[in-house]
Design an enzyme around this catalytic site. Structure first.
Site, PDB file in Angstrom:
ATOM      1  N   GLN A 118       0.831  -1.199   0.000  1.00 34.56           N
ATOM      2  CA  GLN A 118       0.000   0.000   0.000  1.00 34.56           C
ATOM      3  C   GLN A 118       0.864   1.247   0.000  1.00 34.56           C
ATOM      4  O   GLN A 118       2.007   1.228   0.449  1.00 34.56           O
ATOM      5  CB  GLN A 118      -0.966   0.020   1.180  1.00 34.56           C
ATOM      6  CG  GLN A 118      -0.324   0.168   2.531  1.00 34.56           C
ATOM      7  CD  GLN A 118      -1.329   0.009   3.658  1.00 34.56           C
ATOM      8  OE1 GLN A 118      -2.178  -0.877   3.624  1.00 34.56           O
ATOM      9  NE2 GLN A 118      -1.225   0.857   4.655  1.00 34.56           N
ATOM     10  N   GLY A 119       0.285   2.315  -0.515  1.00 39.41           N
ATOM     11  CA  GLY A 119       0.958   3.597  -0.558  1.00 39.41           C
ATOM     12  C   GLY A 119      -0.030   4.708  -0.283  1.00 39.41           C
ATOM     13  O   GLY A 119      -1.247   4.516  -0.375  1.00 39.41           O
ATOM     14  N   TYR A 120       0.515   5.864   0.023  1.00 40.38           N
ATOM     15  CA  TYR A 120      -0.309   7.017   0.376  1.00 40.38           C
ATOM     16  C   TYR A 120      -0.177   8.096  -0.688  1.00 40.38           C
ATOM     17  O   TYR A 120       0.915   8.607  -0.937  1.00 40.38           O
ATOM     18  CB  TYR A 120       0.081   7.544   1.758  1.00 40.38           C
ATOM     19  CG  TYR A 120      -0.396   6.579   2.812  1.00 40.38           C
ATOM     20  CD1 TYR A 120      -1.642   6.729   3.389  1.00 40.38           C
ATOM     21  CD2 TYR A 120       0.367   5.472   3.161  1.00 40.38           C
ATOM     22  CE1 TYR A 120      -2.115   5.809   4.308  1.00 40.38           C
ATOM     23  CE2 TYR A 120      -0.098   4.546   4.080  1.00 40.38           C
ATOM     24  CZ  TYR A 120      -1.340   4.722   4.649  1.00 40.38           C
ATOM     25  OH  TYR A 120      -1.819   3.802   5.546  1.00 40.38           O
ATOM     26  N   ILE A 121      -1.298   8.422  -1.307  1.00 36.93           N
ATOM     27  CA  ILE A 121      -1.355   9.518  -2.264  1.00 36.93           C
ATOM     28  C   ILE A 121      -1.294  10.836  -1.501  1.00 36.93           C
ATOM     29  O   ILE A 121      -0.641  11.782  -1.922  1.00 36.93           O
ATOM     30  CB  ILE A 121      -2.633   9.426  -3.117  1.00 36.93           C
ATOM     31  CG1 ILE A 121      -2.567   8.158  -3.981  1.00 36.93           C
ATOM     32  CG2 ILE A 121      -2.816  10.677  -3.971  1.00 36.93           C
ATOM     33  CD1 ILE A 121      -3.845   7.836  -4.710  1.00 36.93           C
ATOM     34  N   ASN A 152      -0.102   3.364   9.757  1.00 32.44           N
ATOM     35  CA  ASN A 152       0.627   3.026   8.532  1.00 32.44           C
ATOM     36  C   ASN A 152       1.090   4.282   7.800  1.00 32.44           C
ATOM     37  O   ASN A 152       2.193   4.314   7.261  1.00 32.44           O
ATOM     38  CB  ASN A 152      -0.248   2.166   7.618  1.00 32.44           C
ATOM     39  CG  ASN A 152      -0.311   0.726   8.054  1.00 32.44           C
ATOM     40  OD1 ASN A 152       0.118  -0.156   7.336  1.00 32.44           O
ATOM     41  ND2 ASN A 152      -0.855   0.466   9.221  1.00 32.44           N
TER      42      ASN A 152
END
Length: 163
Positions: free
Chosen positions: A27-30, A144
């Site tokens: 997962q990643g954060y925009i 996270n």
């Protein structure tokens, strides 16, 4: 309005033999800050986009909207996320009439084991299984989105104890 009510704990005991399933997650954060975040996630072969925001005066309840989106689109979006990406295996463990989601982190967050339990209401009692350690629900370091900004490898030696 969609809510998530959860508490978070460090994992200090053996749990893998209790798991009924496990899934690899990237997962990643925009976007993320202390109050809100927009996350994309590949969970197995499925893609999701999630928006979360704080609920005033609560450490355990957050607004949450999650939608399934095509996995190829998530792969494209992961390329625009702030590094590092979060990589982990999520184990599902049923104990004490509750479902515990236990994340084993990799990469710059290697060594971190966190359990989350979703609740029906904020003051719901939890009978802690033996594998749970100290509660870290209110500690933002364990979000996270914060593990992207300040990975576990940078601060793990500064923790008093894990129990």
């Amino acid at each position: 309005m969609s809510y998530e009510i959860e508490r978070k704990f460090l994992v200090t005991g053996d749990f893998k033999h209790l798991a009924t399933s496990s899934t690899y997650i990237v997962q990643g954060y925009i976007f993320s800050n202390q109050e809100k975040s927009v996350r994309v996630r590949l969970k197995g072969d499925k893609g999701y986009i999630t928006v979360k925001s704080n609920v005033e005066d609560s450490k355990v309840t957050r607004n949450e909207w999650e939608y399934e989106i095509p996995a190829p689109e998530v792969n494209e979006m992961l390329r625009i996320c702030k590094p590092p990406l979060i990589e982990k295996t999520r184990y599902i463990v049923y104990q004490k009439n509750m479902i515990f989601e236990i994340d084993e982190f990799y990469g710059v967050n290697e060594g971190l084991l966190l359990a989350e339990v979703e609740l029906t209401f904020e003051n719901q009692l939890i009978e802690k299984p033996d594998f749970l350690g100290r509660e870290v629900t209110g500690d933002k370091r364990y979000f996270n989105s914060e593990l992207v900004r300040h990975p576990y490898c940078e601060w793990k030696d500064q923790i008093d104890e894990f129990i």
